[in-house]
Every structure is written in C-alpha cells, then in structure tokens.
Design a protein around this motif. Structure first.
Motif, PDB file in Angstrom:
ATOM      1  N   GLU A   1     -18.432 -27.957  23.144  1.00 26.08           N
ATOM      2  CA  GLU A   1     -19.793 -28.478  23.199  1.00 26.08           C
ATOM      3  C   GLU A   1     -20.477 -28.042  24.480  1.00 26.08           C
ATOM      4  OE1 GLU A   1     -20.399 -32.581  22.591  1.00 26.08           O
ATOM      5  OE2 GLU A   1     -19.673 -32.587  20.515  1.00 26.08           O
ATOM      6  N   LYS A   2     -21.755 -27.677  24.345  1.00 23.28           N
ATOM      7  CA  LYS A   2     -22.611 -27.260  25.447  1.00 23.28           C
ATOM      8  C   LYS A   2     -22.112 -25.979  26.124  1.00 23.28           C
ATOM      9  CE  LYS A   2     -24.518 -31.836  26.214  1.00 23.28           C
ATOM     10  NZ  LYS A   2     -24.869 -32.899  27.174  1.00 23.28           N
ATOM     11  N   PHE A   3     -21.283 -25.219  25.402  1.00 26.35           N
ATOM     12  CA  PHE A   3     -20.888 -23.902  25.892  1.00 26.35           C
ATOM     13  C   PHE A   3     -20.992 -22.841  24.803  1.00 26.35           C
ATOM     14  CE2 PHE A   3     -17.569 -20.655  26.740  1.00 26.35           C
ATOM     15  CZ  PHE A   3     -18.197 -20.054  27.827  1.00 26.35           C
ATOM     16  N   PHE A   4     -20.232 -23.013  23.700  1.00 24.36           N
ATOM     17  CA  PHE A   4     -20.158 -21.944  22.706  1.00 24.36           C
ATOM     18  C   PHE A   4     -19.750 -22.516  21.361  1.00 24.36           C
ATOM     19  CE2 PHE A   4     -17.655 -18.553  20.561  1.00 24.36           C
ATOM     20  CZ  PHE A   4     -18.667 -17.611  20.428  1.00 24.36           C
ATOM     21  N   ASP A   5     -20.330 -21.952  20.281  1.00 24.71           N
ATOM     22  CA  ASP A   5     -19.972 -22.359  18.922  1.00 24.71           C
ATOM     23  C   ASP A   5     -20.061 -21.148  18.000  1.00 24.71           C
ATOM     24  OD1 ASP A   5     -19.195 -24.080  16.879  1.00 24.71           O
ATOM     25  OD2 ASP A   5     -21.247 -24.714  16.426  1.00 24.71           O
ATOM     26  N   ILE A   6     -19.416 -21.249  16.851  1.00 19.83           N
ATOM     27  CA  ILE A   6     -19.422 -20.191  15.832  1.00 19.83           C
ATOM     28  C   ILE A   6     -19.758 -20.834  14.492  1.00 19.83           C
ATOM     29  CG2 ILE A   6     -18.102 -18.354  14.694  1.00 19.83           C
ATOM     30  CD1 ILE A   6     -16.187 -18.403  17.089  1.00 19.83           C
TER      31      ILE A   6
END
Length: 687
Positions: free
Chosen positions: A127-132
């Motif tokens: 969370e609040k960094f990177f997602d796919i």
C-alpha cells in the motif's frame, strides 16, 4: 513488516511501524553465468515476492538487450519488453521463480548470459508504494479497482495478449494541469500526447483508475496489465514510526545552464529515479546510486538506462551527468540533458527513497573489516553490500593514508586492474588536499560478488587494511553541499543528532578536516589531520549543536566557503552497534587500566581515540590488525606513517588496548598516550 518492528512499534507507542524501504524496493547487479542461480535480498531485508507479489525489471547493462519485466500476477517466465510493442512471451529459462527473498534465474541471455553485466529492480506490492492489476478490456468507458491505497502517481499499461504500445499516465503531465487528458509511450520518445479518451478524462482515485476506449488500454477481449506507482505526500506510512514518505511522482520546469537550475525538494534522499521530458521528444532515463548517480564536483558521467531503448548503459542520447542526488531530493545544476532539464520544458519523474529507515541492531550489517598481506600488486575487495563508504590504507605507510571514497561522491567504474590508477574521488585523512582523482586505489568494477558490484583497492606493495561502512539511521550518514559563506543549516538523514561529524572541503586545497564531537561541543572544532587541541571558533558550527534533522555551519572557509563543495560524514551511537563518547584517563603507572563500556556484548572491532587536553594523534585500532593481550596495531589518521609498530624488529609492541565484551580496555603507557591520569579522551567504537 518484520516481527521486531511490530514489537518495537508497540513498545514505543508510535501506533504501528510501517514497512522499510528495503522491504518493498530492491536493486541487485550480477554478472551472468549461463547457469541457474538465485538473486536474493536476504543479506539486507528480505523482499517477499512469492508471498506479497511484485515486479522485477531486468536489463543487461553492458551491451544491447531488451528490458525485461516479470510480475507475480502474470507469473514467472513471462517477460514483457518496455522498449517494444511485443506481447507477453514465454521463456522457461528467464526469471523462473519468485521466492520469499528474491527470485531465481535460468540461462536465458536476457537475464544471465555468461560474463555480461545485469541490473534488476524489484518493486514489491505494498500500500502507498506499488500495485499490479490485470484485467480484460471491454472497449467501453469503465472503472477498474486497485489496492494501492492512494491515488496513483504513475501507471504503466501494456496489452499482454498482443502487440501494442505501452501507455503511461503520470500526475505531472501537462505541468500537473488535467494530467488525465494526456499520456506517454514508455516504448517511445514521444512528448505527451493529448487524448481525452485514454483515461476517460478522469483522474485516478485511491481505489480506482478510469479507462476510455483506446486500444492501448481497453480493447475488447484483450488482456492487459497495469503497474501502479504511488505518490506519497506526507502520508506514506513507512519506517519505524510509520510516518515516512518513500516515493514521489513529481514534475518541474527545466532551466539548463542558467545558474538557476531546478533544485527539487522530495523530503528525502533518492536512490532511484526515472525522468521524461513531456514537452519535447526525448528518451526516458533511469538512474540509481548503486550503478552510479552521484554528487560529483568534476561532473563525472552518471550511469543511465533508457527504458524505451535496448542499448547498453549510457548509450541512449549520449548518456550524461544528470545532476546530483541530495539529502532532500536532487539538484540539476550542470545537467543539460533534453530528457532531464531542457529550458522551459515540463519534466516528470518518479523517485524512490534511499533505505534503510530502521536503526541497525547488528554491527556486521553495517560495518566490515578486512586486511590483505599477500604482497605484490594486490587486488583486495571491500564488503560490497556495506560499501557506502570505503577506507583504504597501506599499513606500511603511504602519502594518501587513509583514503576515503564513498558512493555519494561516486566510485570510478572500470574493469582495469593496474596499480594506483583509478579516478574515484578520494580524500586523505592525513592532509588538507582537495579531492584527488589520480594515483588512487579505490574503484568499482563491472564484475560482482553475489549481487553487488565489486568495490576494490588495487595497489602495489602489501599489508593493506580495508574498512567498509553502510549508511543507516543512528549509525552513519553522508551529506554533500555547496558553500554559501553565510551561517546556515544543512539537512541530514541520520535520524538523531550527530555525535561526531567530519567535514572536508572537496574542491580546494589547504582546507583542514574539521571535526565536531559532542563532548568538545559546538563552540570548538578538532582537526582530523592534526594533533591540535580543540579550537574555539564560532564560524565553524555557529556555536549551535546539531539536531536530529540539521546541523549548523558558520561562515568559515573550511566548512562553508562560497562556491566551494563540501562533504560531511556524520556518526552517532546505535545501541549495541556503535558508540561515540568520552572518558577521563586514570593511569599513572604501568598496569593501570580502565574499561570503557560501550554497551556491546562481543567487544569493539574498531576503536578511534583522541586526547583533547594535550596534543595527540587520532589513534585507530581494529581487530583485523590486532587487539589482544600483548599488542595493538595503531594507525594514526593524521599522519602518512606506517602503523605502530609495523613489525620491525627494532620496535616494541605496546599493549595500549585490550579486548572487553562491553567495549574495550585502555592501558597506561607513558610513550603512547590513551589513558593518562586526568586527561580527557574522545572516542568512537563499532562492535
């Protein structure tokens, strides 16, 4: 989040610690072997890809080859190419498996060809960094859910079921005005493209992004992948206190060669950055501090990669110096790259913070110690995973003892192996010279130990010592600045008030090393290259003690001369790891001893001592050269002399320092002073 961080957060009442930078972002470099191998983050902080998911971006940097992107949603062995329109392919010998501490590679030439150099960037889902997000297009306006937990700052879209351009959303498009009406091509040099249909003219939210009917992102029946990067703005939630930002997606207006080039305040020091000019066609450029993005006085060329091109490092658009990372962001003075700083153009970036945010608890994770006595023209390696700062000394004496190089100012990169021929900017602790670029020993190679580039010393003779230091909160930090000739404060990232600071002018001779120590105070300074007592002066530290975020400078030329460049090495006490302190001697006759309790459990591996009442040397001891009941080999940081004793039969060993589990023992010796009755000594020790 590690169990120790959860316990620490609960005990401190901070309301919950967040992940460390090193738990969600990682960089590794390796030399190909043509054989299956594992790339692991276990020697720093494990990045759990198999459990948490994420993206691995790999590039052969020593020659031309495609950027290959692998993610846990589509699965291993399925690369996407950022510099082309190709659909997802399958290569059973590429990235074969995601693990709880990294990933495994096969024999594919794109990731592991014999003797080629590779670099890999890992972005873990958090969370609040990177997602796919993977989805199937429907050809109609729609919203797609995501789990980033904040509004994305940048999104990369790629159709995986067939050939198609990459589409990029960035919150800084069009100077931040209605960025949802514009997009970019990751595989091209295009300036921003105005298309209100691509993202439905609707900005993404903390739970959804929006698509129109364009085939780049939403063709009916086609499969797509989207990589989402966050933008933290005081709400990141990372680090031991759960309040740190670690990623920024921003924009600025270029101003090359004006004398007023952009200086960007991120609120943190970056270790990885990607740039793009949105106004004029240009390459995308990525830089990172391990490969070589540095704060350089002489404008040493930085090492770049171009996501839109398959060329080797520094081969796209000539490759050039891209400003400097700073303790608070980046400074584009000296940069004229079209992609990074073209006058009047809008530029976007994505920047990731330097790790770690956590205070070390194990000294072996931040300090390494090695010697070499093989003779001849020797090659000796530093501890590469610890090598934010490297010290190199010839124990038989040398004009440049002790050489100090560091990753912030930059290691020269070469594959050569000739004596004393390297151009890494070094400073010598025993003199007042500016940075020297010739006749030095320290450099970084294109080869690797495990997954870190080799930093080594190459020098004639024998009998060397190498000390490797890693930056970490409460332990050690490095800061560079340009002088202003006016009293000021300098921001640092030590996380606590520095207890000792070494400051050196990098760009002028006849400037002493000025040393602050908490126990001689901010009204005085010491000189590392001198035996002198502390000197009373208000124009060095401005009679102001440092804080957990800044240290103060006066207008003294040795620390703040206008137009000159400086570096500061900052040290503090980390429980069980390091200790900066003072003691009063109690010895007046042979056999008088004193135990210095540093709070360690297995003794000190490095000890530095200075008498600050009488003139005295900066004495350096360590366990690699010997701390035992019969002798202690002593180097003096303020001279170019051999260590004492140097093994000559005419010299007598002096039992100055003995080992003790809590720290060390000092012994009285009339000729070599570390414990004279009533005298005050400052010290620094590492476990």
């Amino acid at each position: 989040m590690t169990a120790s961080k959860i316990v620490a957060a609960a005990a401190s009442g901070v309301g919950g610690a967040g992940p460390d930078v090193d738990e969600v972002y990682g960089i590794r470099m390796w030399e190909g072997t043509d054989g299956s191998r594992t790339i692991s983050y276990s020697d720093t902080t494990d990045i759990d890809l198999s459990g948490e998911g994420g993206l691995v971006w790999i590039k052969k940097y020593t020659s031309s080859d495609n950027h290959q992107l692998f993610d846990t949603v589509r699965g291993a062995t399925k690369p996407l190419v950022s510099n082309d329109t190709d659909a997802e392919s399958t290569s059973s010998q590429s990235l074969k498996t995601f693990t709880a501490a990294g990933f495994q590679l096969g024999t594919d030439g794109g990731v592991n060809s014999n003797s080629s150099g590779y670099i890999g960037f890992t972005f873990r889902k958090a969370e609040k960094f990177f997602d796919i997000v993977q989805y199937t297009g429907n050809g109609s306006n729609r919203a797609i859910n995501h789990n980033l937990g904040s509004a994305p700052g940048m999104m990369l879209f790629k159709k995986t079921s067939g050939p198609q351009n990459w589409a990029v959303y960035h919150r800084g498009a069009n100077g931040g005005s209605n960025p949802e009406d514009y997009y970019f091509r990751l595989n091209g040099t295009n300036a921003q493209i105005n298309d209100t249909n691509q993202f439905q003219s609707t900005a993404p939210t903390s739970t959804q992004f929006f698509l129109g009917t364009d085939s780049d992102t939403n063709s009916n029946g086609q499969t797509y992948i989207c990589y989402l990067f966050a933008h933290n703005d005081g709400d990141g939630g990372f680090g031991e206190n759960g309040d740190a930002d670690i990623i920024k997606c921003g924009y600025y207006t270029g101003n090359s060669g004006s004398g007023s080039e952009p200086v960007i305040d991120l609120g943190f020091e970056p270790q990885w950055i990607m740039f793009k000019n949105t106004t004029t066609a240009s390459d995308w450029f990525m830089y990172n501090t391990q490969q070589g993005w540095r704060n350089s006085v002489s404008n040493l060329k930085d090492f770049s990669l171009a996501p839109n091109s398959n060329v080797a490092q520094n081969s796209a658009s000539g490759g050039a110096e891209a400003g400097s990372p700073t303790s608070t962001g980046f400074d584009l003075r000296g940069c004229g790259l079209t992609a990074v700083n073209r006058t009047g153009d809008n530029h976007i970036y994505v920047a990731i913070r330097k790790g770690s945010l956590n205070v070390p608890t194990n000294a072996t994770k931040v300090f390494g110690l090695d010697t070499d006595t093989t003779g001849g023209s020797s090659v000796v390696n530093f501890r590469p995973h610890l090598c934010d700062m490297a010290w190199f000394a010839k124990l038989d004496g040398h004009a440049r003892n002790v050489q100090v190089a560091d990753r912030v100012r930059g290691f020269h990169q070469t594959s050569a192996n000739s004596d004393d021929s390297y151009t890494s900017p070094i400073l010598a602790t025993n003199n007042e010279n500016e940075e020297e670029y010739t006749g030095n020993a320290i450099h970084q190679t294109n080869t690797n130990i495990a997954t870190f580039p080799v930093v080594r010393g190459v020098s004639s003779g024998s009998n060397f010592c190498l000390w490797s230091f890693k930056r970490a909160p409460s332990f050690f930090d490095i800061v560079c600045w340009e002088g202003s000739n006016s009293a000021r404060t300098i921001t640092h990232n030590l996380g606590v008030a520095p207890e000792m600071m070494w400051v050196k002018c990098r760009s002028a001779n006849s400037r002493a090393w000025n040393v602050y120590h908490k126990d001689t105070g901010a009204t005085h300074y010491n000189q590392l290259n001198s035996t002198a007592n502390p000197i009373d002066a208000s124009n060095v530290w401005n009679d102001t003690a440092p804080t957990s975020s800044v240290f103060s400078l006066g207008d003294g030329a040795a620390v703040n001369e206008s137009g000159k460049f400086f570096v500061g090495f900052l040290f503090a006490s980390a429980d069980g790891v390091s200790k900066v302190g003072t003691y009063t001697g109690n010895g007046s006759s042979s056999g008088d001893t004193q135990t210095i309790d540093c709070g360690f459990t297995s003794g000190a591996r490095l000890i530095m001592i200075k008498n600050v009442v009488d003139t005295g040397d900066w004495a350096l001891f360590d366990t690699a050269r010997g701390i035992n009941a019969s002798k202690a080999e002593r180097l003096r940081l303020n001279t170019n002399d051999a260590q004492v004793p140097n093994g000559s039969p005419s010299q007598t060993y002096h039992d100055l320092i003995d080992a003790h589990n809590s720290g060390f023992i000092v012994n009285y010796d009339a000729s070599l002073d570390v414990n004279s009755n009533g005298k005050k000594y400052i010290f620094w020790a590492i476990a």
